[in-house]
Design an enzyme around this catalytic site. Structure first.
Site, mmCIF file in Angstrom:
data_model
loop_
_atom_site.group_PDB
_atom_site.id
_atom_site.type_symbol
_atom_site.label_atom_id
_atom_site.label_comp_id
_atom_site.label_asym_id
_atom_site.label_seq_id
_atom_site.Cartn_x
_atom_site.Cartn_y
_atom_site.Cartn_z
ATOM 1 N N TYR A 117 0.663 -1.229 -0.017
ATOM 2 C CA TYR A 117 0.168 0.043 -0.010
ATOM 3 C C TYR A 117 0.930 1.236 0.128
ATOM 4 O O TYR A 117 1.885 1.289 0.699
ATOM 5 C CB TYR A 117 -0.838 0.037 1.266
ATOM 6 C CG TYR A 117 -1.754 1.338 1.376
ATOM 7 C CD1 TYR A 117 -2.819 1.407 0.783
ATOM 8 C CD2 TYR A 117 -1.127 2.431 1.979
ATOM 9 C CE1 TYR A 117 -3.627 2.530 0.992
ATOM 10 C CE2 TYR A 117 -1.790 3.707 2.079
ATOM 11 C CZ TYR A 117 -3.067 3.611 1.382
ATOM 12 O OH TYR A 117 -3.673 5.041 1.539
ATOM 13 N N GLU A 205 -3.268 7.907 -3.897
ATOM 14 C CA GLU A 205 -3.355 6.657 -3.370
ATOM 15 C C GLU A 205 -2.929 5.535 -4.546
ATOM 16 O O GLU A 205 -3.597 5.556 -5.437
ATOM 17 C CB GLU A 205 -4.342 6.014 -2.508
ATOM 18 C CG GLU A 205 -4.424 5.036 -1.549
ATOM 19 C CD GLU A 205 -5.689 4.615 -1.053
ATOM 20 O OE1 GLU A 205 -5.957 5.094 0.368
ATOM 21 O OE2 GLU A 205 -6.883 4.469 -1.500
#
Ligand code: GDP
Ligand code: MN
Length: 396
Positions: A117, A205
């Protein structure tokens, strides 16, 4: 402002962030054409909506179809696109209503070796932009924060210097990368930080950022939100807005310059000033009521704006009563009254109206409303207004 994954990936490319080859399509035939041009052996077909969780989400019309589908032939790309386009995708983030899918992104799919992530946002606690990373890719960051907060790493970024190479390498090392990969991963971190700062993003993101079986780094997913207050500096990004993805009443409000946020309650509030608007919602809640919205008509509201605000409030079918709570300062209560009267004449008043006017020209405003023949209840204090509005909406 949010944009779609395919748009974010275009911007990623210009910052030299590695993204899969692909193209966007609005019909199954177009999806087929994109796949033919890619000439890959595996494809990912991805629903484009302004919400995450698509991989696990499913179509309302056919719960066996997910929002992200990996297939291995051109025929299957067309078939998947056909099952996704024009359908409603329900994910953890969309709520039960789901979102209509109007576009799919068709990409060359990759063999995933490792996923992490990677994100960047503004951290209020440290009052600075931060890079957020975790070796646990694929999982939603909210879930991770709840279940395994120690697995989330944060690195503050100085907006003047950007993410510095030593910071980026240290982060890569902590995430378990080694050898030559460290510098390549660090390069991705630095590029994301550069993009975030240069585009005035509020969130960037990549979940997941993957290492493929042949060792390449790829941003498989891309999410990019911009700070609305900086959009005037990025006219080309402002054009990426997709109104179909936004609450229609909020979009209308933005267009006419009213601060409006739709909420879940039954009492429509029209207030001037953000502070008073919040206080109004608070006091309704104290007395057991529920505001249908936050609405600030602004300091110098014109009759026209009041009229628009009224229409926006009445556009919400959950509104059972309206509370106009105005403190006249720069805004004048007679102007507010004029706007209310015009709006009521034009669109009617299908729900009870409670009005509290104080401050500049309050008496004129009240007199105008009294003479207008409009059926309304006047209130004196905040508490009085809240209680009357709740009663008008059918009690708590
Ligand atoms: P989200 O669920 O809305 O966050 O959508 P993502 O773009 O993250 O896709 C969901 C999941 O689909 C990813 O976490 C991957 O596991 C999977 N996925 C997406 N693209 C590919 C691909 O090219 N190859 C493989 N094997 N899986 C993929
Ligand atoms: Mn994702």
């Amino acid at each position: 402002m949010k944009i779609h994954e395919y748009q974010a990936k275009e911007i990623f490319r210009t910052y030299r962030l590695p993204v899969p080859k692909g193209g966007v399509a609005g019909t199954a035939q177009d999806a087929r054409r994109v796949a033919e041009e890619l000439g890959a052996s595996k494809f990912a077909v991805k629903a484009q909506i302004h919400a995450g969780g698509r991989g696990k989400g499913t179509m309302k019309e056919d719960p066996s179809v997910h929002g992200v589908v990996v297939v291995s032939s051109i025929d299957e790309v067309e078939q998947a696109a056909d099952r996704i386009l024009g359908k409603t995708l329900v994910t953890k983030q969309t709520g039960e209503a789901g979102r209509l899918v109007q576009k799919v992104l068709v990409e060359e799919a990759s063999q995933i070796d490792r996923e992490i992530y990677l994100g960047m946002a503004i951290d209020r606690a440290s009052e600075s932009p931060v890079v957020i990373a975790s070796a646990e890719g694929g999982m939603s960051i909210e879930e991770l924060a709840r279940e395994k907060p120690e697995a989330i790493l944060k690195v503050p970024v100085d907006p003047d210097t950007g993410l510095r190479p030593f910071q980026a390498r240290a982060l890569a090392l902590k995430l378990g990368f080694g050898g030559k990969t460290i510098n390549r991963v660090a390069g991705v971190f630095i590029a994301l930080a550069r993009l975030f700062l240069a585009t005035d993003a509020s969130l960037a993101e990549i979940n997941p950022l993957v290492v493929t079986a042949d060792g390449a780094l790829l941003a498989l997913d891309a999410k990019l939100n911009f700070d609305d207050n900086a959009l005037f500096r990025h006219k080309d990004y402002a054009e990426l807005r997709d109104l179909a993805e936004e609450d229609p009443l909020e979009a209308k409000a933005k267009e006419v310059g009213i601060n409006y946020v739709s909420l879940n309650g039954s009492i429509g509030c029209m207030v001037n000033g953000a502070g008073l608007a919040m206080a109004t919602n608070d006091i309704l809640t104290v007395f057991g009521g529920q505001p249908a919205n936050f609405l600030d008509v602004g300091g110098g509201a014109s009759a026209q704006q009041v009229e628009e605000a009224f229409k926006i409030i009445l556009g919400d079918p959950d509104v059972k009563a309206i509370w106009v709570n105005i403190y006249g300062g720069i805004a004048r209560c007679d102007i507010i009254a004029e706007g209310i009267i015009t709006a009521a004449q034009k669109v009617g008043l299908p729900v009870p109206l409670v009005v509290r006017l104080e401050g500049t020209n309050a008496r004129q405003g009240r007199d105008m409303l009294a003479q207008s023949g409009l059926e309304l209840t006047t209130a004196t204090t905040m508490a009085d207004g809240a209680q009357k509005a709740i009663e008008a909406a059918g009690g708590n």
